[in-house]
Design an enzyme around this catalytic site. Structure first.
Site, short mmCIF file in Angstrom:
data_model
loop_
_atom_site.label_atom_id
_atom_site.label_comp_id
_atom_site.label_asym_id
_atom_site.label_seq_id
_atom_site.Cartn_x
_atom_site.Cartn_y
_atom_site.Cartn_z
N GLY A 118 0.87 -1.09 0.01
CA GLY A 118 0.11 -0.10 -0.15
C GLY A 118 0.87 1.22 0.04
N HIS A 119 2.04 1.18 0.93
CA HIS A 119 2.80 2.46 0.91
C HIS A 119 3.42 2.56 -0.38
CE1 HIS A 119 2.91 1.66 5.55
NE2 HIS A 119 2.49 2.79 5.47
#
Ligand code: PAF
Length: 281
Positions: free
Chosen positions: A38-39
């Site tokens: 996600g990051h």
């Protein structure tokens, strides 16, 4: 290329001033580390849209309402730096507590309204901590664009609001939640789940999807919510803090998805607090 690791504000200012002198734009991805896909999707977006990308890693004590939660938060700095190599992040900014909150620090940024419900109602002071640190990171990095995951949907609304209200010259960009194959929203906290809890965790998202489908086909809100709660509890979740249908912009409670809405949930599984949200429209 290995990103430069910067630990002091003085050094960060020098590097950013050099970029700005050349007319380069800066994108920032604020994180608390324990980086996951996600990051990394946020870093890719920053690299695509800006000349330079800064990833910040700071486990912000002011946004934890529980000291034990702060102590247990995963810390994986070396692995995080390795993950950023192939993405060509330019700088990883890893300030310590003294850099961010020097002695005498006395200012709090507090956003009213949208912080009162959902996570704000269950984590006293959490959004003041988030708003304060994010304001500092925006001014320290002088970024033109900032990237946040929609997984923390309320946080995204809070940060968008504060940037507007304080006339910060930055665009806040929300990026889609990235999920594991079984539907579990990626989160640094997933690292804290036991193997058994990890197998049950996707039930939260599945129950939310089922409730959303029911709402979209005109089903009754109360019975759909009761069924979803039953399913989540059967999966082993011990406490459901909220499972709310709310308007996508102001986060007001609604019972029908007749305008853009989100279904948002927070629940505890094996001592770990998980949150998730999906669009219902
Ligand atoms: O989402 C997070 O990881 C944190 O709340 C943030 C935005 C980095 C502020 O500490």
């Amino acid at each position: 290329m290995t990103p430069t690791i910067i630990r002091t504000l003085k050094e960060l200012r020098e590097v950013v001033a050099g970029w700005k002198a050349k007319g380069e734009t800066v994108g920032v991805v604020p994180t608390m580390g324990a980086l996951h896909q996600g990051h990394l999707s946020l870093v890719r977006a920053a690299k695509d849209e800006c000349d330079r990308a800064i990833v910040t890693i700071f486990i912000n004590p002011k946004q934890f309402n529980n000291p034990e939660d702060y102590e247990n938060y995963p810390r994986t700095e070396e692995e995080d730096a390795r993950k950023l190599v192939s993405l060509k992040a330019d700088v990883v900014y890893v300030p310590d507590g003294e850099q961010m909150y020097p002695s005498g620090f006395a200012t709090t940024v507090s956003v009213k309204g949208i912080t009162q419900s959902l996570c704000g109602a269950h984590r006293s002071g959490h959004f003041d901590g988030v708003a304060t640190i994010v304001t500092k990171l925006f001014t320290q990095t002088q970024a033109k664009k900032a990237y946040f995951g929609e997984k923390d949907y309320q946080q995204l609304q809070v940060v968008t609001r504060l940037a507007l209200d304080l006339d910060l010259p930055i665009e806040v960009i929300g990026c889609p939640t990235i999920r594991e194959e079984d539907g579990l929203a990626m989160s640094s906290r997933n690292l804290l789940l036991s193997d058994r809890a990890r197998t049950w965790a996707p039930e939260l998202h599945r129950a939310m999807e089922e409730m959303a489908e029911g709402l979209l086909s005109g089903g009754d809100h109360a019975s759909l919510k009761a069924a979803a709660i039953k399913r989540i509890e059967r999966a082993g979740f011990s406490e459901i803090e909220y499972l709310d249908l709310r308007t996508a912009d102001k986060l007001e409670l609604v019972e029908k998805p007749d305008k853009p809405t989100r279904l948002l949930a927070a629940a505890w599984l094996g001592g770990v607090r998980l949150i998730d949200n999906i669009a219902v429209q």
